[in-house]
Design an enzyme around this catalytic site. Structure first.
Site, mmCIF file in Angstrom:
data_model
loop_
_atom_site.group_PDB
_atom_site.id
_atom_site.type_symbol
_atom_site.label_atom_id
_atom_site.label_comp_id
_atom_site.label_asym_id
_atom_site.label_seq_id
_atom_site.Cartn_x
_atom_site.Cartn_y
_atom_site.Cartn_z
ATOM 1 C CB VAL A 242 -0.936 0.004 1.225
ATOM 2 C CG1 VAL A 242 -1.764 1.290 1.263
ATOM 3 C CG2 VAL A 242 -1.855 -1.212 1.193
ATOM 4 N N PRO A 243 1.073 1.886 -1.157
ATOM 5 C CG PRO A 243 0.784 2.759 -3.307
ATOM 6 C CD PRO A 243 0.196 1.770 -2.337
ATOM 7 C CB CYS A 244 2.200 5.352 2.729
ATOM 8 S SG CYS A 244 3.426 4.275 3.497
ATOM 9 C CG HIS A 245 6.529 4.369 -1.658
ATOM 10 N ND1 HIS A 245 5.837 3.179 -1.475
ATOM 11 C CD2 HIS A 245 6.728 4.478 -2.999
ATOM 12 C CE1 HIS A 245 5.641 2.601 -2.643
ATOM 13 N NE2 HIS A 245 6.170 3.366 -3.587
#
Length: 208
Positions: A177-180
């Protein structure tokens, strides 16, 4: 009749004590059997494994609902497992086979051949607005970024910019889950659970 002399104590110990090479395969086999039996008997609630990656060792954990946790080494994997035992179930065991698909997809992602994950996720560790944020994040395209303000608007609360930061900082499923991909309005990285270097590495990977 002359009897052969008895072996000394060192010789007896050598005969009775298995070598490390004998023990290791036996323990590995026993562990695999325990994991298999636990799954068959439905006594395994959380399976986990640790995989290598360009951003360090990652702990992957899954329930029967899906992947529930991805943890960076800096988070302390032992602490993470204890939290999972406390919040989900103490019936937790290293069972790599259940996470083979997740490990394979992560390998593909880090090698640059996968841009989207196709995994069933268990979001039980997030609730409310934080969950809204996490459900939006996969919609940020590979190689793209959004500001905290843009994510707040997309999640339905335009003024909740700090809450977006909190949701990203406590994301239980980083990388997948790409919070970056969430950055500050001025383009600077902002904080990241895996550390600034890990965030930089992920963004550079996707920008390549």
């Amino acid at each position: 009749m002359t009897l052969d002399p008895s072996p000394d104590l060192a010789e007896v110990n050598q005969l009775l004590t298995p070598t490390f090479g004998d023990v290791e395969p036996a323990l590995t086999s026993l562990h695999a059997r325990l994991a298999r039996d636990a799954q068959l008997l439905h006594t395994l609630d959380v399976a986990y494994r640790v995989v290598d990656s360009p951003v360090g060792k990652l702990l992957l954990a899954a329930t029967d609902r899906g992947i529930v946790r991805v943890a960076f080494e800096r988070e302390n994997h032992t602490d993470i497992l204890q939290v999972l035992a406390n919040t989900i179930s103490p019936r937790i065991l290293e069972a790599p086979a259940r996470l083979d698909n997740a490990a394979r997809q992560l390998d593909e992602y880090f090698s640059g051949t996968r841009k989207e994950f196709d995994l069933v996720l268990d979001f039980r560790l997030s609730r409310g607005f934080r969950l809204n944020v996490l459900q939006h994040l996969p919609r940020i395209a590979y190689g793209e970024t959004e500001s905290y303000a843009e994510v707040a608007r997309a999640a339905g609360s335009p003024n909740a910019v700090r809450a977006v930061g909190s949701a990203c900082a406590t994301n239980p499923l980083p990388v997948i889950v790409p919070c970056h991909r969430v950055v500050k309005s001025d383009g600077s990285f902002g904080g990241y659970l895996g550390g600034s270097e890990a965030k930089r590495a992920l963004l550079m990977l996707e920008a390549a």
